[in-house]
Design an enzyme around this catalytic site. Structure first.
Site, PDB file in Angstrom:
ATOM      1  N   THR A 136      -0.691   1.148 -10.471  1.00 38.26           N
ATOM      2  CA  THR A 136      -1.994   0.571 -10.145  1.00 38.26           C
ATOM      3  C   THR A 136      -2.835   1.514  -9.290  1.00 38.26           C
ATOM      4  O   THR A 136      -4.021   1.284  -9.084  1.00 38.26           O
ATOM      5  CB  THR A 136      -1.832  -0.810  -9.468  1.00 38.26           C
ATOM      6  OG1 THR A 136      -3.091  -1.482  -9.469  1.00 38.26           O
ATOM      7  CG2 THR A 136      -1.321  -0.677  -8.036  1.00 38.26           C
ATOM      8  N   GLU A 175       0.831  -1.213   0.000  1.00 38.03           N
ATOM      9  CA  GLU A 175       0.000   0.000   0.000  1.00 38.03           C
ATOM     10  C   GLU A 175       0.859   1.254   0.000  1.00 38.03           C
ATOM     11  O   GLU A 175       0.562   2.237  -0.680  1.00 38.03           O
ATOM     12  CB  GLU A 175      -0.939   0.012   1.217  1.00 38.03           C
ATOM     13  CG  GLU A 175      -2.041  -1.048   1.181  1.00 38.03           C
ATOM     14  CD  GLU A 175      -3.094  -0.807   0.106  1.00 38.03           C
ATOM     15  OE1 GLU A 175      -3.052   0.235  -0.573  1.00 38.03           O
ATOM     16  OE2 GLU A 175      -3.957  -1.694  -0.080  1.00 38.03           O
ATOM     17  N   GLU A 218     -11.898   0.778 -10.593  1.00 43.78           N
ATOM     18  CA  GLU A 218     -11.464  -0.121 -11.681  1.00 43.78           C
ATOM     19  C   GLU A 218     -12.375  -0.135 -12.905  1.00 43.78           C
ATOM     20  O   GLU A 218     -11.909  -0.140 -14.045  1.00 43.78           O
ATOM     21  CB  GLU A 218     -11.274  -1.546 -11.135  1.00 43.78           C
ATOM     22  CG  GLU A 218     -10.053  -1.749 -10.250  1.00 43.78           C
ATOM     23  CD  GLU A 218     -10.207  -1.263  -8.809  1.00 43.78           C
ATOM     24  OE1 GLU A 218     -11.308  -0.752  -8.467  1.00 43.78           O
ATOM     25  OE2 GLU A 218      -9.258  -1.381  -8.026  1.00 43.78           O
TER      26      GLU A 218
HETATM   27  C1  DMJ Z   1      -6.191   0.743  -5.184  1.00 38.48           C
HETATM   28  O1  DMJ Z   1      -5.412   0.959  -4.052  1.00 38.48           O
HETATM   29  C2  DMJ Z   1      -5.399   0.111  -6.295  1.00 38.48           C
HETATM   30  O2  DMJ Z   1      -6.070   0.288  -7.492  1.00 38.48           O
HETATM   31  C3  DMJ Z   1      -5.151  -1.365  -6.061  1.00 38.48           C
HETATM   32  O3  DMJ Z   1      -4.514  -1.972  -7.139  1.00 38.48           O
HETATM   33  C4  DMJ Z   1      -6.465  -2.076  -5.795  1.00 38.48           C
HETATM   34  N1  DMJ Z   1      -7.268  -1.438  -4.814  1.00 38.48           N
HETATM   35  C5  DMJ Z   1      -7.428   0.002  -4.803  1.00 38.48           C
HETATM   36  C6  DMJ Z   1      -8.629   0.527  -5.553  1.00 38.48           C
HETATM   37  O4  DMJ Z   1      -9.727  -0.268  -5.552  1.00 38.48           O
END
Ligand code: DMJ
Length: 476
Positions: free
Chosen positions: A463, A136, A379
């Site tokens: 991400t 994280e 997403e």
């Molecule tokens: C974010 O912290 C990132 O996109 C991670 O890859 C997945 N979870 C959350 C968003 O849903």
């Protein structure tokens, strides 16, 4: 206009002509494997309505940030119902300002950028005797600081990123090279040897960029070794499981899927190739996705889904799909598989429409909601943006309008935005995750803003939606 900086004084105009951006994006798709030739149509240009929608999204970002500044300034995040701040750990790591900063740059919000910078440079320190979660902190903070540096040029962002990177490195000191989940920022003590593919394999974009910007290759090599160690432990079918012991390399849970805990490992195999250009990552991505498509893809009632299967036998174990899985159309698209990407996005949109806003998880075979929260996740919107950007098909902006309307109707509060504990009755919960500002509102904005806002030939989103720019290699 923001420029991108690095220590070699490479300053590049981030905004390019629409045509150039389009050509580069097409280039990526073709190199990455079998693009069937996306052509923009006249409908892809921004209409007046789209410009208005982009401005509305920007306003909602301002609203959420104002709530954070008023009730939670200096904390990691806002509690939008109790109107208080919340920290992840004993001391704040300024998650929201760091995560949100590059969205402010992209939206041209100068006052907000100043406020965030002041908070960050006045109080962010990593010299704390405190255990943090490597994954994280890497995707939100390290990624956020690196892109803040690249977009803003302030050297203090890079200094903070380097300081953080150094303090995270001890996490990789396991017999296999795969990292422990938790690491103490001051002492380097590690904990939690049972880890998962997402937390092991979603580090290379950030650590690699740090190496390229500082010239210290240790970061890239640590993350690369971890990624290769994980990939090497795939099953003979080419699948990975959900939990692995980083000391012995033994799988602790053989269930394979594309959801939380595995998701961004697949994403980073492809994006590592796109950012660093090493074809080995592309081969790894292709082999992994071939197995995922063979054993996890499922069609029910004419809709494409991805469920769960045993990594050794390929046997289906359950049929869940959810908000986290909805990143996959975007990755499939980037990898050149436009038709699967479009089919899966159709399913993701159907899931969103079940109750007017997306549930965390459904059973696509039984047809019911199995986890009813909406955590303000990005997403589904992220995938719609990739599809829009590549194809110019109006349907993706129409999806975006639905996403935006439902989030505003159901999650807005007087002090910001709240997640939903249950999408069926729209009950609000007391949290506004930093990714709402870093990702959800950013991808919504990109969906309606002029399409040449980001040069996707030069930028790879991590991400957490932090746009990392390609940096020319120095010593690797
Ligand atoms: C974010 O912290 C990132 O996109 C991670 O890859 C997945 N979870 C959350 C968003 O849903």
């Amino acid at each position: 206009m923001p420029t991108i900086m690095n220590r070699e004084n490479v300053s590049t105009n981030f905004f390019t002509s629409r045509l150039f951006a389009g050509m580069i994006f097409m280039g990526i798709l073709i190199v990455a494997g079998g693009c069937r030739g996306h052509r923009r149509t006249p409908s892809s240009s921004a209409s007046d309505t789209d410009t208005v929608t982009a401005a509305m999204v920007k306003n909602e970002f301002r609203h959420a940030w104002r709530g954070y500044m008023r009730y939670a300034a200096g904390y990691d995040a806002l509690r939008p119902l109790s109107k208080k701040g919340k920290n992840w750990y004993r001391r704040s790591l300024l998650m929201t300002p760091v995560d949100a900063f590059d969205t402010m740059v992209l939206m041209g919000l100068e006052k907000e950028q100043k406020e965030a910078k002041k908070l960050i440079f006045d109080s962010l320190t990593f010299d704390v005797d405190m255990e943090v979660q490597l994954f994280e902190v890497t995707i939100r903070l390290l990624g956020g600081l690196l892109s803040a540096y690249q977009w803003d040029g302030d050297e203090r962002f890079l200094a903070l990123a380097e300081e953080l990177g150094k303090r995270l490195l001890p996490a990789f000191r396991s017999p296999t090279g795969m990292p422990y989940r938790m690491v103490n920022l001051r002492t380097g003590a590690v904990r939690d040897k049972v880890n998962n593919p997402a937390e092991i394999g979603t580090l290379i974009l950030e650590f690699g960029t740090l190496s390229r910007l500082t010239g210290d290759t240790a970061y890239y090599h640590a993350a690369r070794r971890a990624l290769l160690a994980l990939y090497d432990r795939r099953s003979p079918l080419g699948l990975v499981g959900s939990a692995i012991d980083v000391e012995t390399g033994e799988w602790k849970n053989p269930t394979s899927h594309i959801g939380g805990g595995i998701d961004s490992y697949l994403e980073y195999l492809l994006k590592a190739y796109l950012l660093f250009g090493d074809p080995q990552y592309l081969r790894m991505y292709r082999e992994s996705v071939r197995a995922v498509n063979r054993y996890l893809a499922d069609t029910v009632g004419g809709y494409l889904w991805y469920g769960q299967a045993d990594m050794y036998t390929g046997e289906r174990t359950s049929t869940y799909y959810g908000a986290l899985e909805a990143f996959f159309p975007g990755v499939l698209l980037l990898g050149g598989d436009t038709s699967r990407a479009a089919a899966l996005q159709r399913s993701g949109f159907k899931m969103w429409q079940m109750t007017g806003i997306e549930p965390e998880k459904i059973d696509y075979r039984k047809g019911g909601i199995t986890s009813p929260a909406y955590l303000l996740r990005p997403e589904n919107i992220e995938s719609a943006w990739y599809l829009w950007h590549a194809t110019g098909e109006r349907q993706y902006r129409l999806m975006g309008e639905t996403f935006f309307r439902s989030i505003r109707d159901y999650c807005r509060t007087g002090s910001g935005y709240a997640y939903l504990t249950d999408v069926r009755n729209k009950t609000k919960g007391d949290d506004m995750e930093s990714f709402f500002l870093a990702e959800t509102l950013k991808y919504l904005y990109l969906l309606f803003a002029p399409d040449d806002l980001v040069d996707t030939g030069q930028v790879v989103f991590n991400t957490e939606a932090h746009p990392l720019r390609k940096v020319s290699p120095r010593s690797f």
